[in-house]
Design an enzyme around this catalytic site. Structure first.
Site, PDB file in Angstrom:
ATOM      1  N   LEU A  53       0.809  -1.214   0.000  1.00  0.00           N
ATOM      2  CA  LEU A  53       0.000   0.000   0.000  1.00  0.00           C
ATOM      3  C   LEU A  53       0.845   1.268   0.000  1.00  0.00           C
ATOM      4  O   LEU A  53       0.295   2.366  -0.151  1.00  0.00           O
ATOM      5  CB  LEU A  53      -0.919   0.009   1.235  1.00  0.00           C
ATOM      6  CG  LEU A  53      -1.821  -1.219   1.417  1.00  0.00           C
ATOM      7  CD1 LEU A  53      -2.586  -1.109   2.732  1.00  0.00           C
ATOM      8  CD2 LEU A  53      -2.782  -1.367   0.258  1.00  0.00           C
ATOM      9  N   TYR A 103       1.959  11.372 -11.689  1.00  0.00           N
ATOM     10  CA  TYR A 103       1.468  10.387 -10.723  1.00  0.00           C
ATOM     11  C   TYR A 103       0.958   9.138 -11.437  1.00  0.00           C
ATOM     12  O   TYR A 103       1.315   8.007 -11.068  1.00  0.00           O
ATOM     13  CB  TYR A 103       0.348  11.011  -9.884  1.00  0.00           C
ATOM     14  CG  TYR A 103      -0.300  10.054  -8.914  1.00  0.00           C
ATOM     15  CD1 TYR A 103       0.418   9.529  -7.837  1.00  0.00           C
ATOM     16  CD2 TYR A 103      -1.630   9.669  -9.066  1.00  0.00           C
ATOM     17  CE1 TYR A 103      -0.178   8.649  -6.933  1.00  0.00           C
ATOM     18  CE2 TYR A 103      -2.236   8.787  -8.173  1.00  0.00           C
ATOM     19  CZ  TYR A 103      -1.507   8.287  -7.113  1.00  0.00           C
ATOM     20  OH  TYR A 103      -2.100   7.413  -6.219  1.00  0.00           O
ATOM     21  N   LYS A 107       2.358   5.212 -11.285  1.00  0.00           N
ATOM     22  CA  LYS A 107       1.498   4.098 -10.877  1.00  0.00           C
ATOM     23  C   LYS A 107       1.462   3.017 -11.957  1.00  0.00           C
ATOM     24  O   LYS A 107       1.499   1.816 -11.656  1.00  0.00           O
ATOM     25  CB  LYS A 107       0.085   4.604 -10.579  1.00  0.00           C
ATOM     26  CG  LYS A 107      -0.061   5.273  -9.228  1.00  0.00           C
ATOM     27  CD  LYS A 107       0.212   4.288  -8.099  1.00  0.00           C
ATOM     28  CE  LYS A 107      -0.121   4.842  -6.743  1.00  0.00           C
ATOM     29  NZ  LYS A 107       0.179   3.880  -5.645  1.00  0.00           N
ATOM     30  N   ASN A 132     -11.463   7.204  -6.002  1.00  0.00           N
ATOM     31  CA  ASN A 132     -11.340   7.987  -4.775  1.00  0.00           C
ATOM     32  C   ASN A 132     -11.836   7.155  -3.592  1.00  0.00           C
ATOM     33  O   ASN A 132     -12.932   6.604  -3.631  1.00  0.00           O
ATOM     34  CB  ASN A 132     -12.175   9.268  -4.879  1.00  0.00           C
ATOM     35  CG  ASN A 132     -11.704  10.160  -6.008  1.00  0.00           C
ATOM     36  OD1 ASN A 132     -10.738  10.882  -5.879  1.00  0.00           O
ATOM     37  ND2 ASN A 132     -12.388  10.080  -7.146  1.00  0.00           N
ATOM     38  N   PRO A 281     -44.039  13.574  39.655  1.00  0.00           N
ATOM     39  CA  PRO A 281     -44.912  12.693  40.443  1.00  0.00           C
ATOM     40  C   PRO A 281     -46.349  13.200  40.468  1.00  0.00           C
ATOM     41  O   PRO A 281     -46.604  14.399  40.650  1.00  0.00           O
ATOM     42  CB  PRO A 281     -44.283  12.728  41.839  1.00  0.00           C
ATOM     43  CG  PRO A 281     -42.833  13.013  41.583  1.00  0.00           C
ATOM     44  CD  PRO A 281     -42.826  13.952  40.413  1.00  0.00           C
ATOM     45  N   GLY A 282     -47.307  12.280  40.257  1.00  0.00           N
ATOM     46  CA  GLY A 282     -48.718  12.611  40.306  1.00  0.00           C
ATOM     47  C   GLY A 282     -49.276  13.242  39.050  1.00  0.00           C
ATOM     48  O   GLY A 282     -50.488  13.489  38.962  1.00  0.00           O
TER      49      GLY A 282
END
Length: 369
Positions: A53, A103, A107, A132, A281-282
């Site tokens: 890689l 590039y 490659k 990509n 409560p209640g």
């Protein structure tokens, strides 16, 4: 199995290494720029599989393209030949190998080198021309538009998009890691002389930016994007990984009164919304019914009772609920209902509704149980 990973500190390398360890591959030779170069010889002698890689894509000088993408590949293959190690070799190439730029040329030279190596030694080789790649741990403002967009939008920084109509082909890093591990096990996705990640997403730059902006806005809107769409799901996960470390949390608007509070938590375009109801409560809340809107109640703290009465009838149905027992109560249409806190502490209820609240059409009609 002894696995050599060059470029182990790069974007793909980090993600692949993490997943290899998740799957209990415990003999991995990591090689990156900081590794003692003398170790490469031993690694090439011992390896049963090579993930190559390592590469150069943002050099200070264009001559570094050939040094990094061709020269190091040549060095790696010579070491394997020296030890007569004909293990499989995977190389990370690029779709730019088809282009006439420094590039791409470097490659393509690396690909040709590997093909010649295979012809000479009989070793299995796997060339991946990646489009990509996006996902967590990718460096922003480097060579990934998605990483830059996610980082800048998450940090409130400006963006420059010269042509939003540009179409991109993208693969997600988890899909890349999955494919590479498949290749490790001899199950690569091969098309003629190249291998590829099968799940490729095609979308314009403008659409990507629009989606990421919607992710940022979703906090204020208390919304979740449509995760049924595979690309949206992957991009949303990617975006979250770029949040500033002091901004992982965000506030919700609590609608409070003497009875307690009601807070909308999550809204979705296709799965309704989730809210948190706190009753003192209640206190009794509700006493209304719906034509089509339906709900689910889950008391997670405290204790109380949920009462139902089918409209135009007298029979009252009671369900006693408590945070000590996780029990979901469906609220059917056509039944007026309420929920009363029977304890001496606040009662907390998670409420799901099948649709977003629409003040113009609330579908809520007051009627005492």
């Amino acid at each position: 199995m002894k696995i050599l990973v060059t470029g182990s500190e790069g974007f793909i390398g980090k993600n692949l290494m993490a997943e290899l360890r998740n799957r209990k591959y415990d003999c991995i030779y990591e090689y990156c720029r900081e590794t003692d170069s003398t170790l490469l010889d031993d690694y090439c002698k011992e390896a049963d599989f090579v993930f190559h890689l390592a590469g150069v894509n943002r050099p200070k000088d264009q001559s570094e393209f050939m040094d990094g993408n061709y020269g190091f590949t040549s060095e790696l293959l010579e070491m394997l030949k020296k030890h007569e190690n004909n293990c499989p070799v995977m190389i990370s190439s690029s779709i730019q190998a088809e282009l006439d730029n420094p590039y791409g040329i470097s490659k393509k030279a690396g690909e040709d080198l590997l093909l010649n190596y295979s012809n000479e030694t009989g070793a299995k080789t796997l060339i991946y021309r990646f489009p990509n790649v996006f996902g967590k741990w990718c460096k922003p403002n480097y060579n990934s538009a998605v990483a830059t967009f996610c980082h800048n939008i998450a940090h409130g920084l400006p963006l420059t998009v010269n042509d939003p109509s540009v179409v991109m082909n993208l693969v997600y890093i988890d899909d890349v890691a999955e494919e590479l591990i498949n290749a490790l096990n001899g199950k690569e996705n091969r098309v003629e002389e190249f291998c590829e990640v099968p799940d490729v997403h095609t979308i314009t730059l403008g659409e990507i930016v629009h989606l990421i902006h919607s992710f940022r806005n979703s906090r204020e809107e208390r919304s979740i994007p449509n995760l049924n769409d595979s690309f949206t799901k992957k991009l949303y996960s990617t975006y979250l990984s770029y949040l500033p470390e002091d901004q992982f949390s965000y506030d919700l608007k609590m609608n409070e009164d003497y009875r307690g509070s009601f807070t909308e938590f999550i809204k979705t375009p296709d799965r309704g919304q989730v809210s948190i109801n706190i009753s003192k409560p209640g206190i009794t809340k509700g006493n209304h019914w719906h034509h089509t809107k339906n709900e689910k109640f889950l008391v997670v703290s405290g204790k109380g009772v949920i009462r139902f009465r089918k409209i135009n009838t007298d029979k009252v149905i009671e369900y006693y609920v408590s945070g000590d027992k996780m029990e979901v109560v469906d609220i059917p249409t056509g039944y007026t209902h309420n929920i009363e806190n029977l304890g001496d502490t606040d009662m907390v209820t998670v409420m799901w509704a099948n649709e977003l609240f629409d003040p113009e059409k609330p579908d809520t009609y007051y009627l005492e149980v």
